[in-house]
Design an enzyme around this catalytic site. Structure first.
Site, PDB file in Angstrom:
ATOM      1  N   GLY A  22      -2.851  -3.537  -5.042  1.00 39.36           N
ATOM      2  CA  GLY A  22      -2.108  -4.413  -4.149  1.00 39.36           C
ATOM      3  C   GLY A  22      -0.931  -3.646  -3.595  1.00 39.36           C
ATOM      4  O   GLY A  22      -0.281  -2.884  -4.323  1.00 39.36           O
TER       5      GLY A  22
ATOM      6  N   ALA B 190       3.669  -1.725  -5.239  1.00 43.87           N
ATOM      7  CA  ALA B 190       2.244  -1.475  -5.473  1.00 43.87           C
ATOM      8  C   ALA B 190       1.900  -1.826  -6.915  1.00 43.87           C
ATOM      9  O   ALA B 190       2.731  -1.712  -7.816  1.00 43.87           O
ATOM     10  CB  ALA B 190       1.907  -0.012  -5.201  1.00 43.87           C
ATOM     11  N   ASP B 191       0.668  -2.270  -7.092  1.00 49.92           N
ATOM     12  CA  ASP B 191       0.168  -2.528  -8.441  1.00 49.92           C
ATOM     13  C   ASP B 191      -1.333  -2.273  -8.440  1.00 49.92           C
ATOM     14  O   ASP B 191      -2.033  -2.671  -7.518  1.00 49.92           O
ATOM     15  CB  ASP B 191       0.456  -3.959  -8.884  1.00 49.92           C
ATOM     16  CG  ASP B 191       0.212  -4.125 -10.363  1.00 49.92           C
ATOM     17  OD1 ASP B 191       1.071  -3.668 -11.157  1.00 49.92           O
ATOM     18  OD2 ASP B 191      -0.845  -4.659 -10.749  1.00 49.92           O
ATOM     19  N   THR B 192      -1.808  -1.587  -9.478  1.00 47.29           N
ATOM     20  CA  THR B 192      -3.215  -1.219  -9.569  1.00 47.29           C
ATOM     21  C   THR B 192      -3.827  -1.801 -10.834  1.00 47.29           C
ATOM     22  O   THR B 192      -3.200  -1.800 -11.895  1.00 47.29           O
ATOM     23  CB  THR B 192      -3.373   0.323  -9.578  1.00 47.29           C
ATOM     24  OG1 THR B 192      -2.799   0.851  -8.385  1.00 47.29           O
ATOM     25  CG2 THR B 192      -4.835   0.737  -9.666  1.00 47.29           C
TER      26      THR B 192
END
Length: 195
Positions: free
Chosen positions: A110, A73-75
């Site tokens: 994501g 995950a990436d924010t």
């Protein structure tokens, strides 16, 4: 077996809160944005790369009895076309908060689930509206240290909640992991393993 490819304590808490069993192993990657890369493509690419990096370390452990899924995950926070990651320092945090003050911005996360069958990925988007924040409030908040390790220099679940009159979309996305989207993605990855 599920591995969360993230060092984020917030993601860990949210996944635990959702009743998911997992271990944690951060992926150490270059997180620089590619030239002209759109925000959604950026967070999706990083989520996939994080999950693939951790998957590669454990591919030999994958078995039919205990299939391996790695969740990445990436924010990022996007305001006025600017991608705001984690601030480099207090001055950068102050700059970001001034940019967000009195405006609506987007939070994009994501997600990627990597298995032996391939990659499933999604991007969740939430719109967040900030009230006007006075400079003294920004200085006090930055001095607290809370914004220094947060994308966009704020935590919706912390002190900054006082400035956020509304959001459109998933609250948990703003915290760092859109739970409903994550659970659906993991179910899709598991179904792919069974086919």
């Amino acid at each position: 077996m599920l591995i969360l490819a993230s060092a984020s304590p917030r993601r860990r808490e949210l996944l635990t809160q959702a009743g998911v069993s997992f271990t944690v192993e951060a992926a150490d990657l270059n997180e620089d944005r590619l030239p002209e890369e759109a925000a959604a493509a950026y967070v999706q690419r990083l989520a996939v790369e994080k999950a693939q990096a951790v998957w590669a370390r454990h591919a030999a452990d994958d078995s039919d009895a205990d299939p391996l899924i790695v969740l990445g995950a990436d924010t990022a926070v996007v305001s006025e076309g600017n991608i705001l990651g984690k601030p480099a320092n207090a001055a950068d945090a102050r700059r970001m908060l001034q940019l967000l003050s009195g405006r609506t911005h987007a939070v994009l996360t994501g997600l990627a689930a990597v298995t032996r069958k391939g990659v499933k990925s999604e991007v969740e988007i939430t719109q967040v509206t900030f009230n006007v924040i006075h400079d003294e409030e920004i200085d006090e908040y930055v001095a607290s240290g809370e914004p220094l390790d947060k994308a966009g220099a704020y935590a919706i679940q912390g002190y900054a909640a006082r400035w956020i009159p509304r959001i459109e979309g998933c609250y948990f996305n703003v915290v760092g992991l859109p739970i409903a989207c994550t659970i659906a993605l993991l179910a899709e990855a598991e179904a792919g393993l069974a086919s």
